[in-house]
Scaffold this motif. Structure first.
Motif, PDB file in Angstrom:
ATOM      1  N   THR A  10       0.846  -1.186   0.000  1.00 23.50           N
ATOM      2  CA  THR A  10       0.000   0.000   0.000  1.00 23.50           C
ATOM      3  C   THR A  10       0.880   1.234   0.000  1.00 23.50           C
ATOM      4  OG1 THR A  10      -1.702  -1.121   1.264  1.00 23.50           O
ATOM      5  CG2 THR A  10      -1.720   1.266   1.318  1.00 23.50           C
TER       6      THR A  10
ATOM      7  N   GLN B 194       2.315   4.348   1.134  1.00 21.33           N
ATOM      8  CA  GLN B 194       2.250   4.978   2.448  1.00 21.33           C
ATOM      9  C   GLN B 194       2.065   6.481   2.296  1.00 21.33           C
ATOM     10  OE1 GLN B 194       2.229   3.250   5.359  1.00 21.33           O
ATOM     11  NE2 GLN B 194       2.125   1.473   4.003  1.00 21.33           N
TER      12      GLN B 194
ATOM     13  N   CYS C 244       2.084   2.062   9.994  1.00 19.30           N
ATOM     14  CA  CYS C 244       1.935   2.233   8.566  1.00 19.30           C
ATOM     15  C   CYS C 244       0.598   1.660   8.166  1.00 19.30           C
ATOM     16  CB  CYS C 244       3.078   1.574   7.814  1.00 19.30           C
ATOM     17  SG  CYS C 244       3.184  -0.189   8.071  1.00 19.30           S
ATOM     18  N   ARG C 245       0.185   2.001   6.977  1.00 13.38           N
ATOM     19  CA  ARG C 245      -1.176   1.651   6.586  1.00 13.38           C
ATOM     20  C   ARG C 245      -1.201   0.559   5.536  1.00 13.38           C
ATOM     21  NH1 ARG C 245      -4.447   6.045   4.199  1.00 13.38           N
ATOM     22  NH2 ARG C 245      -3.743   7.254   5.970  1.00 13.38           N
ATOM     23  N   GLU C 246      -2.320  -0.079   5.486  1.00 13.73           N
ATOM     24  CA  GLU C 246      -2.540  -1.062   4.440  1.00 13.73           C
ATOM     25  C   GLU C 246      -3.968  -0.893   3.955  1.00 13.73           C
ATOM     26  OE1 GLU C 246      -3.278  -4.952   5.645  1.00 13.73           O
ATOM     27  OE2 GLU C 246      -3.532  -5.632   3.592  1.00 13.73           O
ATOM     28  N   GLU C 247      -4.081  -0.544   2.691  1.00 15.39           N
ATOM     29  CA  GLU C 247      -5.419  -0.409   2.125  1.00 15.39           C
ATOM     30  C   GLU C 247      -5.718  -1.658   1.337  1.00 15.39           C
ATOM     31  OE1 GLU C 247      -5.630   3.245  -0.122  1.00 15.39           O
ATOM     32  OE2 GLU C 247      -4.845   4.268   1.634  1.00 15.39           O
TER      33      GLU C 247
END
Lengths: 194, 639
Positions: free
Chosen positions: A22, A24, B595-598
């Motif tokens: 993804t 960031q 941190c992100r995860e879409e």
């Protein structure tokens, strides 16, 4: 290269980390992510000797008759995790590489789907060829590009089987340095080393 | 001690007694004891409640906040202010040990006309009470001619109680001008009063006792403008002690204090309106009942008139007497019904009288009776306002039982109902625009600061635990909705005022703070909560996820990475609202902790394994290259 590497590519730890796929939003994290992706792409291409990387999922690149394209689908697509990098993100990774001179689009306008990945830059290739020429005492001799890429003499050297276009770019570097001269027609290019 | 130290709430306001109602708030006031300013009590807010007057210091609220009980106040006086001297209200305490004989009877005996003074309390009373000098200790009454100031004897046959316009009055002996009836009447009354043995303090015209309005009107009708019957007036110009009847000084002719008191209230900057403060202090040790520690409240920012009005009302109502009093009996039947119908009332004696009926029939009958009684209570309560006031306690109790019933039935929004029920009793304690006075810096600022304090109290109140229930952080919008709901639909706060009040927390040093996330979402949280703490809590939880296997199979190595959490998970875990959880997660992401995860499952947050420090290695390779190049060049000797 003697044989296809039997060992599959050892992906880094991040490859199995879902957020890695993804983009960031945090700039620092994003930069770290880009660098890791760039390193991964280079390592992967070096491992499988990939010179042209297709951004679109289908690996079959139309006109490249050289080096049988390795199936690169697992580079940007972790099937185990069911996570894939979006094409836009791939492009941003390529752009990141380009800034370092480690990649280049086939189409100079930068809109193509296929990019050269320079796990060795043309300059580095030039150095390798040059040292091979010196090592094999071929100075002054004339070789065709075909001989360089697929000839019996060069089998075993690093640049055997490399992409023609990349090789020509590397030879171009040599020409600039005054170490070689290219002549001949499109498909029968000859190189004379000095 | 007249002034007592008080406890403050977390919002730095006086903590109220049960049943205590806030009536008025005014900032920028100072306190005097006697004639001296009280040190450290010169800038604060004064809270008038139904029971007390509280002073809360602005600089050192915990240290210098005091209160005095209204029940200890003998009387209070109003001083309208003069030039640089601000308006003051003097509170005179009740004598502690002395006999509580009210010197009222003689005053009443002298005639009803005395009581007719339109607003006796507003008189600058100090001048009246403590006059050690009687104008003329004569046995017969005298009246002073307004024309030539000659003292004439009041005719012996003149009876102030029976006199009317047709009573023949002798003209002045010196100039021959006939006096007015009122004039002679006053003189006669004052004389009668002063002759009365042992009544040096005639301050009783002050309305310590609430008088029925009718009596007051009656009294007013019987007398024209009234001067104080006894005591003398000091001329503000030459200090000559004039007879109170005189409107101008006998010596210098300067105008004397007007007894037309409502006019005085309007605070005309009259040069002769001498402050009662200095006057009082000039007789520093009065021989009589004057308690030295009378307290003055100086209103430097205005608001004294409303304060005075409210003070008057509250001393008239004397709510402190109600404290602990039994519910107001409306009728014996109703008393039964209330104790019966309202569950919260402890079982009364009446309950015993009920015929004993057992079993389901008994239960049913009791239920029926209770319903009927509740009906009755409600019915009578709303008959008129008076009755509603009287049975307010019962109604509140009833409302609570209803709320409880609804809660039992509904179940889902139980907490909201509980909040509603809880808040009923709190209604009186909430600052409204109505009860705060004007402020020096614009009318709204005091209201806002009071609102800010109310909010802070509302948030930190342990019994409600609004903030605690919300996991220590609550969005401003949620709080606004909750707060207005708690107000029960009256005196709602506008969003703009609410936000402004919330912005004041920082300035007022209250234990809550307003935080704005980068998305613009505003949240409220305790002052002691910081981002670092939040991150620490988040990370600790994330670390736990490395240990506990996820509910279902995951393709990644959860020992190494743990798992991703959604805002929902976080909200559940920490008791936050989802909006808040999102913001907190993004804050942590911004710090590079997460941190992100879409994905198709939505936005998840992970511990940051992407930027682990070695992320620079690639870049370093390039620099390393150049360094190596430089080094080789050096080795070769080209550099």
């Amino acid at each position: 290269m003697a044989s296809k590497p039997p060992a599959p590519f050892q992906f880094p730890r991040e490859y199995s980390f879902p957020p890695f796929f993804t983009p960031q939003t945090n700039l620092t994290t994003h930069h770290a992510q880009q660098t890791k992706w760039a390193a991964l792409v280079l390592a992967y291409c070096r491992h499988y000797r990939i010179f042209r990387l297709s951004i679109s999922p289908s690996p079959a690149t139309a006109s490249s008759q050289s080096a049988p394209p390795h199936d690169t689908s697992d580079l940007f697509h972790n099937k185990q995790l069911n996570r894939r990098l979006s094409p836009a993100h791939i492009r941003s990774v390529i752009d990141f590489l380009r800034k370092d001179g480690r990649a280049e689009y086939l189409d100079p306008k930068g809109s193509g789907d296929v990019a050269y990945v320079y796990w060795q830059t043309p300059e580095e290739w030039a150095g390798i060829i040059e040292s091979w020429v010196e090592g094999t005492a071929q100075k002054g001799s004339v070789l065709t590009v075909y001989e360089l890429v697929e000839g019996e003499n060069t089998r075993g050297s690093e640049f055997w089987g490399m992409d023609r276009d990349v090789l020509i770019k590397a030879l171009g570097v040599l020409v600039k340095r005054g170490k070689a001269q290219i002549f001949g027609q499109e498909d029968s290019l000859g190189v004379k080393f000095f | 001690m007249f002034l007592k130290h008080i406890d403050l709430t977390t919002a730095l306001r006086p903590s109220y007694l049960p049943d205590e109602d806030l009536l008025f708030v005014q900032d920028n006031v100072g306190l005097y004891e006697g004639k001296y300013k009280l040190p450290n009590h010169q800038n604060g807010q004064v809270y008038l409640t139904s029971h007390r007057i509280c002073y809360v210091d602005k600089a050192e609220p915990r240290k210098y906040s005091v209160a005095l009980d209204l029940k200890d106040v003998e009387r209070y006086e109003f001083y309208a202010g003069f030039l640089k001297s601000s308006a003051k209200i003097t509170l005179i305490p009740k004598p502690t040990k002395r006999a509580s004989v009210q010197p009222r009877s003689p005053a009443l005996a002298t005639g009803p006309s005395r009581n007719g003074s339109p607003s006796p309390a507003q008189r600058s009373d100090g001048a009246i009470r403590n006059s050690p000098v009687e104008p003329a200790p004569v046995s017969t009454a005298t009246w002073v001619c307004t024309i030539c100031t000659f003292s004439n004897p009041v005719p012996s046959n003149f009876d102030p109680t029976t006199a009317n316009e047709h009573t023949p009055l002798p003209p002045c002996l010196a100039c021959g001008i006939k006096p007015t009836l009122a004039h002679v009447l006053k003189a006669a009354i004052s004389n009668a009063t002063s002759r009365h043995p042992g009544t040096p303090t005639i301050q009783t015209p002050l309305p310590i006792r609430p008088r029925p309005l009718s009596e007051l009107a009656e009294a007013q009708a019987s007398a024209s403008t009234t001067a104080d019957p006894e005591a003398s007036f000091q001329c503000p110009r030459c200090t000559f002690l004039n007879h109170p009847s005189l409107m101008s000084c006998e010596i210098c002719g300067g105008p004397l204090i007007s007894h037309d008191l409502p006019a005085e209230l309007t605070q005309q900057p009259r040069a002769n309106t001498e402050s009662p403060g200095p006057f009082l202090s000039s007789r520093s040790s009065p021989p009589n009942r004057e308690t030295p520690e009378s307290v003055k409240i100086s209103f430097r920012g205005g608001g004294e008139k409303i304060f005075y009005e409210r003070l008057k009302n509250s001393t008239t109502q004397r709510k402190w007497l109600l404290q602990g009093a039994p519910p107001i009996p409306s009728s014996s039947r109703q008393a039964i019904s209330s104790s019966d119908g309202v569950d919260s009332t402890p079982g009364s004696a009446v309950a015993r009288e009920r015929p004993k009926v057992g079993g389901i029939a008994g239960l049913e009958r009791r239920d029926q009776a209770r319903r009927k009684n509740n009906e009755l209570v409600i019915g009578t309560a709303f008959e008129d306002l008076e009755a509603l006031m009287a049975s307010a306690k019962q109604i509140v109790a009833l409302a609570e039982t209803f709320a409880r019933q609804v809660k039992g039935a509904g179940g889902s929004n139980a907490s909201e109902n509980a909040l509603l029920a809880e808040s009923v009793s709190q209604l009186g304690l909430i600052a409204t625009k109505d009860i705060v006075g004007s402020s020096s810096s614009g009318r709204d600022s005091l209201y806002l600061s009071e609102l800010a304090r109310t909010l802070a109290e509302f948030l930190t109140d342990d019994s409600r635990g609004v903030l605690k229930k919300a996991g220590g952080i609550i969005s401003l919008v949620d709080l606004w909705a909750m707060f207005n709901r708690a107000r029960g639909g009256v005196e709602l706060v506008s969003p703009a005022d609410f936000e402004k009040a919330a912005n004041l927390w920082e300035k007022l040093g209250l234990p809550v703070r307003l935080r704005t996330f980068k998305s613009g979402v505003m949240v409220v949280q305790g002052r002691d909560r910081t981002d670092d703490q939040t991150i620490k809590a988040l990370l600790a939880w994330m670390k736990d996820l490395h240990e506990f296997p996820p509910e279902r199979e995951v393709p990644w190595d959860w020992h190494m990475f743990g798992r991703g959490v959604t805002a929902r998970d976080v909200a559940e875990r920490f008791g936050w609202s989802i909006g808040v959880a999102e913001e907190e997660l993004e804050m942590a992401e911004e710090r590079g902790v997460l941190c992100r995860e879409e994905g198709i499952e939505g936005l998840k947050f992970w511990e940051n394994f992407i930027d682990t420090g070695e992320g620079k290695s690639y870049k370093d390779a390039a620099t390393l290259e150049s360094e190596r190049l430089l080094k080789t060049l050096k080795d070769v000797g080209m550099l």
